[in-house]
Every structure is written in C-alpha cells, then in structure tokens.
Design an enzyme around this catalytic site. Structure first.
Site, PDB file in Angstrom:
ATOM      1  N   HIS A   1       0.843  -1.202   0.000  1.00 59.49           N
ATOM      2  CA  HIS A   1       0.000   0.000   0.000  1.00 59.49           C
ATOM      3  C   HIS A   1       0.885   1.262   0.000  1.00 59.49           C
ATOM      4  O   HIS A   1       0.386   2.362   0.169  1.00 59.49           O
ATOM      5  CB  HIS A   1      -0.885   0.040   1.252  1.00 59.49           C
ATOM      6  CG  HIS A   1      -2.032  -0.926   1.249  1.00 59.49           C
ATOM      7  ND1 HIS A   1      -2.765  -1.228   0.125  1.00 59.49           N
ATOM      8  CD2 HIS A   1      -2.609  -1.628   2.265  1.00 59.49           C
ATOM      9  CE1 HIS A   1      -3.737  -2.083   0.450  1.00 59.49           C
ATOM     10  NE2 HIS A   1      -3.653  -2.346   1.719  1.00 59.49           N
TER      11      HIS A   1
ATOM     12  N   SER B   1     -15.658   1.632   2.256  1.00 59.65           N
ATOM     13  CA  SER B   1     -15.124   0.282   2.444  1.00 59.65           C
ATOM     14  C   SER B   1     -14.115   0.264   3.596  1.00 59.65           C
ATOM     15  O   SER B   1     -14.130  -0.633   4.448  1.00 59.65           O
ATOM     16  CB  SER B   1     -14.464  -0.183   1.134  1.00 59.65           C
ATOM     17  OG  SER B   1     -13.989  -1.489   1.273  1.00 59.65           O
TER      18      SER B   1
ATOM     19  N   ARG C   1     -17.017  -7.857   1.338  1.00 57.76           N
ATOM     20  CA  ARG C   1     -18.205  -7.257   1.951  1.00 57.76           C
ATOM     21  C   ARG C   1     -19.330  -7.165   0.920  1.00 57.76           C
ATOM     22  O   ARG C   1     -20.125  -8.067   0.793  1.00 57.76           O
ATOM     23  CB  ARG C   1     -17.851  -5.886   2.551  1.00 57.76           C
ATOM     24  CG  ARG C   1     -18.862  -5.323   3.541  1.00 57.76           C
ATOM     25  CD  ARG C   1     -18.421  -3.963   4.048  1.00 57.76           C
ATOM     26  NE  ARG C   1     -18.274  -2.993   2.972  1.00 57.76           N
ATOM     27  CZ  ARG C   1     -19.255  -2.229   2.496  1.00 57.76           C
ATOM     28  NH1 ARG C   1     -20.450  -2.267   3.034  1.00 57.76           N
ATOM     29  NH2 ARG C   1     -19.033  -1.380   1.485  1.00 57.76           N
TER      30      ARG C   1
END
Ligand code: PAP
Length: 319
Positions: free
Chosen positions: A129, A159, A281
């Site tokens: 990241h 999210s 999700r």
C-alpha cells in the site's frame, strides 16, 4: 480506545521524529514523507525501503487500501501462474490471495527488518500500500513491473470505514473519520496524492506501471482489462487460450462471489489480525449511497474535482 503496540528503540526514535495526529477516533497516525501510517507499519516500511532487493522478474501489486487489492492479487496470481496451475487446480481454491501474494510492509517486513525471502516461489509477486515515492529504490529502478489499482474515493472511504470497524470491534465515529479522510488523513493517505503518484508514473513509464480502476474491472465483461493486464505482465493470452475460454475461467475464479464463498476465505486471518471474511463485503460500485449524507458526498466530490483537475483521471461513482 488506543492501540497497544510494543515498540523497540529504533522505532521509538523514528516515530518521535515524525508529526503525528490522533485519527479516526482510535489511533495515532504518523506522517512519513508526506503519507500517514499507523505506528507499526512506519517502521516496517523503512526496513523494506532499506533492505528489499527487487528482481527484474518481480511483480508488485500496489493499491490504496480497500481499492481492489485482494481482487488484483488473485487475478495477477492466476494470470502469472496459469501454465503451472489451470483454474481447476489453482492454489486460489485453497488459499486467500493475501497468502499467495504477501504484503511487503504489512507482512514480510512487519517486526522483521531483514526477512528471508529466498524460499518464495518464482515468479515473485508482492503487495504493497506504499505510495509510489516511498517504494524501495530497487523497485523504482529495476525492470520489475508495478500494477496499481484504485477506486473512487467515496467507495474507498466507505469500504475502509466498515473494514476498520470490524478490525477494532466497534463503530468508529463516521463524521470524524470522514473529516480526517477529506483532510488526507487515512492509513497510507492522502488518497489523492497516492493515486496521482502512480498515475504520473503510468503516464511517464507505461511499461513500468499499469494503472487500473476498480470500476473498469467491474465492467470488464469482455476481458479487455484482463488482456491488458496479461500483456503488461509479459504473458499475453494466446489465441488458443482465448478460444478455450481461459480468460473467462480466470475472471470467474477471481470473481467476488466465487472468492467470498470459498471455505478458506470465510475463516482464518491473512493480514495483521483481520479475518479473511472482512475482505469480502459488498464488492459493488456506488455502495457509498448507503452511508454518506448528501453533504458528505458534495464535500468529497468537490475535493476530488479539485485534486484531479487536469490529470485525466475520471472516476465512475455509480453502477
Ligand atoms: P485491502 O486493501 O484490505 O487488501 P481490498 O481488497 O483492496 O482490501 O478491498 C476490499 C474491497 O474489495 C471490499 O469492498 P467493499 O467493502 O466495498 O465491499 C471487497 O468487498 C472488495 N472485493 C474483494 N474481492 C473482490 C473481488 N473479487 N471482486 C470485486 N470486489 C472485491
């Protein structure tokens, strides 16, 4: 609630030299060279910058959190290893994508300044990241390839908020978290600086950085972006593979519903202490509509227009 994190002396020295803010109602974040990180990751990033030696054949999957990392790791792994593993025998059927494509700073270098990477299978695929400017020099200067995926900031924020809630086990204050995100304060943020850093590189060095969006991949019913990805990774699909439906097979194997329903993705942990199931999700474009107020949407879209003006990046906000 404050996180308990055991620090060593080197880490103490590093952290005490950096600006810090109390963020998202539960943690300190530290500003390292323009980007915000939680304490344990700051040190591992520095270790990774110092010690990671990229090989020319490496692939780096780079993302802003919650922008399609798990998906892109699965797709890249499936594409790069398809000669070894046809879809019906893919390790993705037994392991979470984060297990097959480990994070540099969230796993390999976490609490381990010089991990032994000699046993990693080839071709090596890593996730990160980290902002482009923070990548180890050997990644920037070797001929290894970097694939970046990002997502519209409204969905990325939503999210992330849901994910962190699951991780800390409580509902974080939405307005405070949103306000921090708008000010650029989020793990690995500022969001727009992260996106623009990779975007700029993808324009200057298209052979080095491939820039994808979550929304484009969601719409990719004809496999156009999977073909782009395979070409970029140096293993284009042959006509025979296209005819035999290999692209469709990989797309299906890595799809949200398929990965979400695999037993090993419903149980166990892959990154830090997060459960695998929290990685799957809704998997939709435009879910922000269910959480953000019209005022929040207006504020963040205004910031987006301002930050991305003239860049050429246009995010799709809805399905
Ligand atoms: P990470 O940064 O923690 O690795 P990441 O995989 O980037 O997370 O993002 C998770 C998001 O991608 C989740 O989005 P949501 O909260 O809006 O639902 C998750 O559902 C979604 N996701 C995971 N796998 C897939 C997939 N195969 N296809 C599409 N979306 C996916």
């Amino acid at each position: 609630m404050e996180e308990i994190h055991q620090k060593n002396d080197e880490e103490d020295e590093l952290l005490s030299s950096l600006p810090k803010v109390w963020a998202w109602g539960f943690t300190y974040m530290y500003n390292y060279k323009g980007f915000w990180y939680r304490p344990q990751v700051t040190q591992s990033m520095v270790s990774c910058q110092k010690h990671f030696e990229a090989q020319n054949t490496d692939t780096i999957i780079a993302t802003f959190p919650k922008s399609g990392t798990t998906w892109l790791k699965a797709l890249s792994f499936a594409i790069l290893t398809r000669a070894q593993y046809p879809s019906s025998q893919s390790p993705l059927l037994s392991f979470n994508p984060h297990h097959l494509v480990p994070f540099l700073e969230f796993e390999l270098y976490l609490n381990k300044p010089v991990p032994d990477l000699s046993a990693l299978p080839s071709p090596r695929i890593f996730g990160t990241h980290m902002a482009y400017s923070l990548l180890p020099e050997s990644i920037q200067n070797s001929t290894c390839r970097v694939v970046y995926i990002c997502r519209n900031p409204l969905d990325a924020f939503v999210s992330l908020w849901h994910f962190i809630n699951k991780g800390v086990g409580e509902t974080l204050p939405l307005e405070e978290c949103f306000d921090d995100f708008c000010q650029g304060i989020a793990g690995c943020g500022p969001f727009f600086d992260h996106v623009l850093g990779y975007w700029k590189q993808s324009l200057e060095r298209p052979y080095k950085v491939l820039f994808l969006t979550y929304e484009d991949l969601k719409e990719d019913t004809t496999g156009t972006h999977l073909k782009r990805l395979a070409e970029f990774l140096g293993c284009p699909f042959s006509l025979e593979e296209e005819r035999d439906g290999v692209i469709e097979e990989i797309s299906k194997l890595c799809s949200f519903n398929m990965l979400k329903d695999m037993e090993h993705n419903k149980t166990g942990n892959s990154i830090l202490d997060f459960e695998n199931k929290t990685l799957f999700r809704r998997g939709e474009v435009g879910d922000w509509i269910n959480l953000l107020t019209p005022e929040m949407v207006e504020r963040l879209t205004n910031i987006m227009e301002q930050k991305l003006a003239g860049s050429g990046i246009v995010f799709k906000l809805g399905p």
